[in-house]
Design a protein around this motif. Structure first.
Motif: not given
Length: 477
Positions: A199, A203, A215, A373, A376-377
């Motif tokens: 990711t 990015k 993502v 995931g 990160v979010m």
């Protein structure tokens, strides 16, 4: 930079402009890729908190598929309300709606360990909260003064802090695995770390579609890795695919409808914050895509659509919808302001929501992969809150407000037994930490004098004062 091959600069800034279909459809799907993971993740988290079994042979398997299916379907329907409009409902702008992370700290305590039985009260709160949210559209502009960056930044930061533990638990193997030898194993963490690395690489070192869907691609890479190392048996994938129907319609009041004080109060209070953040997103869309301020009609219509979309979603077993800020940034990046582009994306979401087999595939994503995931979010949610707090004038008054509010909110999250003698409905609201922190910040900000006696009249060296007020765009996940 805007792609002028799609239209003239004037056309690209016009929400009513329709690009050629062969370009509008890919642009619309790009919007879906940017929000897809964030949209379905809350359904999986709530199902996990409720204690749903994730295996295809579990009796809860159809319910998990249904929640994922509804998240896609009603994100698409709510987006159509924004782009096509329905009377005064909808902004008539390219605003993408999706399931909100902001309500998770309220929803998780409501369903914790209750299975399907906990969903009646939750969806009752979603419907009532959504109607209240729509009502806010009639006077949203007059309450913004009570929610400056000190308050909204604190709330967004608290949302992220309440959820980061979930990301770590998922990466280590999930809540059901706590206490087992598998929990926290190197194999589990390797899947989560791979997702994070892929990711971040996409990015920061790619552009265009790859960067926008970083993502999602990271999760696909983790998914393939999980199959190769044996975390995810191929039989589990085929079982989920075969168990899911090819087509299914939404089922109204599938989980019943229950009035819960905790749920109604919680969703209504969070609706205020969500509504003000939507104002920021609408302003971000018009600023980034058309170089102008949002009109009162657009702000009011967007708030109506937020609330009505949430209320309708709750009737059919879906969670609160809100505007997605990652798509606001995508509009600024592409320079395409056409609402019809986002309409194409909304139709794609609706089609996916009517095909449970799509949800069946999503369900097979291993919890460790999903953990990478959401780390990160959820971390980005915290970072967004910190970014909003950078607009605050950090004098002693504001530092005291922030300190007291954060201490009480975070403390109640960490030590829920401290309020064990409260009624059940009050306990649920308090242990979220979010609502007591927001309440304290709002009240203290309104009642405390602008300066404490020991504050000096001049700013401290190296500091400058900034006006308070909601920033044009509040990052949201």
């Amino acid at each position: 930079m805007a792609d002028t091959s799609i239209g003239t600069p004037e056309q690209l800034r016009d929400p009513d402009y329709t690009p050629p279909l062969h370009k509008a459809i890919p642009l619309g799907i790009q919007h879906v890729l940017a929000m897809f993971v964030s949209n379905v993740t809350p359904a999986i988290i709530v199902a996990g908190a409720a204690g749903f079994g994730f295996g295809s042979n579990s009796p809860d398997f159809p319910e998990l598929l249904y929640l994922i299916q509804m998240a896609m379907l009603f994100a698409g329907i709510a987006t159509l309300l924004q782009t096509i409009t329905l009377g005064p409902v909808g902004a008539g702008l390219p605003i993408v709606q999706g399931t909100s992370f902001a309500f998770l700290p309220i929803m998780i305590p409501l369903v914790a360990g209750k299975g399907v039985d906990g969903l009646a009260a939750l969806f009752g709160g979603v419907v009532i909260g959504g109607l209240f949210h729509a009502l806010l559209g009639t006077f949203i502009g007059r309450i913004r003064f009570a929610l400056p960056p000190l308050v909204t930044g604190l709330v967004v930061t608290m949302i992220g802090l309440a959820l980061v533990r979930v990301g770590i638990q998922y990466a280590a193997g999930g809540v059901p695995a706590i206490g087992t030898e598998e929990y926290g194993s190197a194999l589990n963490w390797s899947a989560a770390v791979l997702v994070i690395v892929v990711t971040l690489a996409l990015k920061f070192f790619t552009r265009g579609m790859l960067a926008v869907s970083a993502v999602l691609i990271g999760l696909v890479a983790g998914y393939v890795y999980a199959i190769l190392v044996g975390i995810l048996p191929v039989a589990s994938i085929t079982g989920s695919w075969n168990s899911a129907a090819a087509f299914a319609l939404p089922d109204p009041f599938r989980y019943g409808f229950e009035f819960s004080v905790a749920a109604i109060v919680g969703f209504c209070l969070m609706a205020v914050v969500s509504a003000v953040e939507t104002v920021g997103d609408v302003s971000g869309v018009t600023k980034g895509g058309a170089g102008r301020e949002a009109t009162d009609r657009e702000i009011t219509g967007a708030t109506y659509a937020d609330g009505l979309g949430t209320a309708v979603a709750g009737v059919f077993g879906s969670f609160p919808n809100t505007s997605f800020s990652q798509n606001v940034g995508l509009i600024a990046m592409t320079g395409v302001m056409s609402r019809h582009v986002v309409t194409c994306g909304a139709i794609f979401l609706i089609v996916c929501g009517l095909i449970p087999k799509v949800g069946g595939v999503i369900r097979t994503v291993p919890i460790e992969v999903l953990g990478g995931g959401v780390i990160v979010m959820f971390g980005m949610v915290v970072a967004a809150g910190v970014s909003m707090l950078s607009d605050v004038d950090w004098n002693r008054r504001n530092m005291v407000i922030f300190a007291v509010s954060l201490s009480v909110g975070l403390g109640l999250q960490l030590e829920p037994q401290a309020v064990q003698y409260l009624p059940d409905w009050a306990s649920v609201l308090m242990v979220s930490g979010l609502l007591p922190a927001a309440f304290l910040a709002i009240v203290l900000n309104l009642v405390l004098p602008e300066h404490l006696p020991e504050d000096t009249a001049a700013p401290e060296p190296g500091r400058h004062r900034q006006p308070t007020g909601l920033p044009l765009e509040t990052p949201r996940h």
